[in-house]
Enzyme design. Structure first.
Site, PDB file in Angstrom:
ATOM      1  N   ASP A  79       0.737  -1.440  -0.034  1.00  0.00           N
ATOM      2  CA  ASP A  79      -0.173   0.016   0.024  1.00  0.00           C
ATOM      3  C   ASP A  79       0.731   1.360   0.227  1.00  0.00           C
ATOM      4  O   ASP A  79       2.026   1.254   0.262  1.00  0.00           O
ATOM      5  CB  ASP A  79      -0.637  -0.070   1.182  1.00  0.00           C
ATOM      6  CG  ASP A  79      -2.275  -0.905   0.986  1.00  0.00           C
ATOM      7  OD1 ASP A  79      -2.000  -1.609   0.364  1.00  0.00           O
ATOM      8  OD2 ASP A  79      -2.862  -0.618   1.894  1.00  0.00           O
ATOM      9  N   HIS A 225       3.892  -2.120   3.113  1.00  0.00           N
ATOM     10  CA  HIS A 225       3.794  -0.542   2.630  1.00  0.00           C
ATOM     11  C   HIS A 225       5.141  -0.423   2.000  1.00  0.00           C
ATOM     12  O   HIS A 225       6.342  -0.574   2.558  1.00  0.00           O
ATOM     13  CB  HIS A 225       3.395   0.284   3.740  1.00  0.00           C
ATOM     14  CG  HIS A 225       2.188   0.048   4.290  1.00  0.00           C
ATOM     15  ND1 HIS A 225       1.744  -0.672   5.106  1.00  0.00           N
ATOM     16  CD2 HIS A 225       0.972   0.853   4.116  1.00  0.00           C
ATOM     17  CE1 HIS A 225       0.421  -0.745   5.618  1.00  0.00           C
ATOM     18  NE2 HIS A 225       0.206   0.392   4.933  1.00  0.00           N
TER      19      HIS A 225
END
Length: 275
Positions: A79, A225
């Site tokens: 992400d 991430h």
């Protein structure tokens, strides 16, 4: 196309509101108790919006479908990118291990670094929608706000990759009951995760790795991430230390990392909607 379709739970909540109005008309003196019940109901709805893996506000892909589980598949989702300081190294690691991942990209960042998004797509990774602006107050959006956040993200990423995202993930998984009708109108599915390492806050790669691999099994959707990645003491993004170990562990357990579209083709079983 413009019909709003809510989850069974939200339909029940609407029915309870209607019942409260009818009871109030019948017995006006009951208003304190009815008001208290409605406040509690709204509190429950708000709480569910804070639970990323809840399915009561609408379909939510928290694990891969049974067919993917039988094939021994897991999905690595990444992400908050693209990030020019991290994403290229992540792509290098994935290429080295010949693994495909799913990148939930922020539209505004994709506009600034379209070559990274394009590279991810060209190398066989899935580029999915993490919202156009990634604002912390997205869970307070009304229908118009969700349409802008999701719709503009769809348009941005499709313009860059030539492919419309199939999945949407809101910031931190936070949402409200008005997101699902918008996703239905846009033909996009909500995707959360099975487990995460909290690698935007935790600077210890060993702890992030342990959280991701604890009870790791086929069907898991793992969250990492590349954007907003926590840094180790020497400045190294945590994901760059965790990802190789994670991929080696998947290989050791004979689990295959695939993209969400690959695992869920032709559509997420958990998110199929009645017409």
């Amino acid at each position: 196309m413009n019909t709003l379709v809510f989850s069974p739970f939200i339909k029940l909540c609407l029915a309870l509101h209607l019942l409260a109005v009818l009871l109030l008309c019948w017995q006006p003196a009951w208003w304190p108790g009815l008001l208290g019940l409605l406040v509690l109901l709204h509190g429950l709805i708000a709480l569910l919006g804070l639970l990323p893996r809840s399915t009561l506000l609408g379909p939510n892909l928290t694990r891969l479908p049974p067919s993917a589980i039988r094939r021994g598949e897991v999905a690595i989702t990444i992400d908050d990118g693209p990030d020019p300081a991290v994403t290229p190294a992540v792509l290098d690691i994935l290429r080295q291990y010949q693994v495909k991942a799913t990148f939930f990209c922020i539209g505004e960042r994709a506009v600034h670094y379209p070559e990274l998004v394009r590279q991810a797509a060209q190398e066989g990774h899935a580029v999915e929608n993490h919202g156009q602006r990634h604002r912390k107050h997205t869970s307070l959006f009304g229908l118009a706000g969700w349409r802008r956040e999701v719709g503009e993200g769809q348009a941005t990423l499709q313009a860059i990759t030539g492919r419309a995202p199939q999945f949407f993930r809101p910031i931190a998984g936070l949402r409200n009951p008005l997101l699902e009708p918008v996703l239905q109108q846009l033909g996009v599915f909500l995707a959360s995760w099975t487990r995460r390492g909290y690698d935007t806050r935790v600077r210890d790669p060993a702890l992030v790795y342990a959280r991701l691999t604890r009870q790791l099994a086929a069907g898991d959707i793992l969250l990492l991430h590349d954007g907003n990645a926590a840094r180790m003491a020497d400045g190294t993004p945590v994901i760059l230390q965790v990802l190789p170990r994670l991929l080696e562990e998947l290989s050791r357990r004979q689990l295959q990392a695939v993209t969400l579209p690959q695992a869920c083709s032709p559509a997420p079983a958990a998110a199929k909607r009645a017409s």
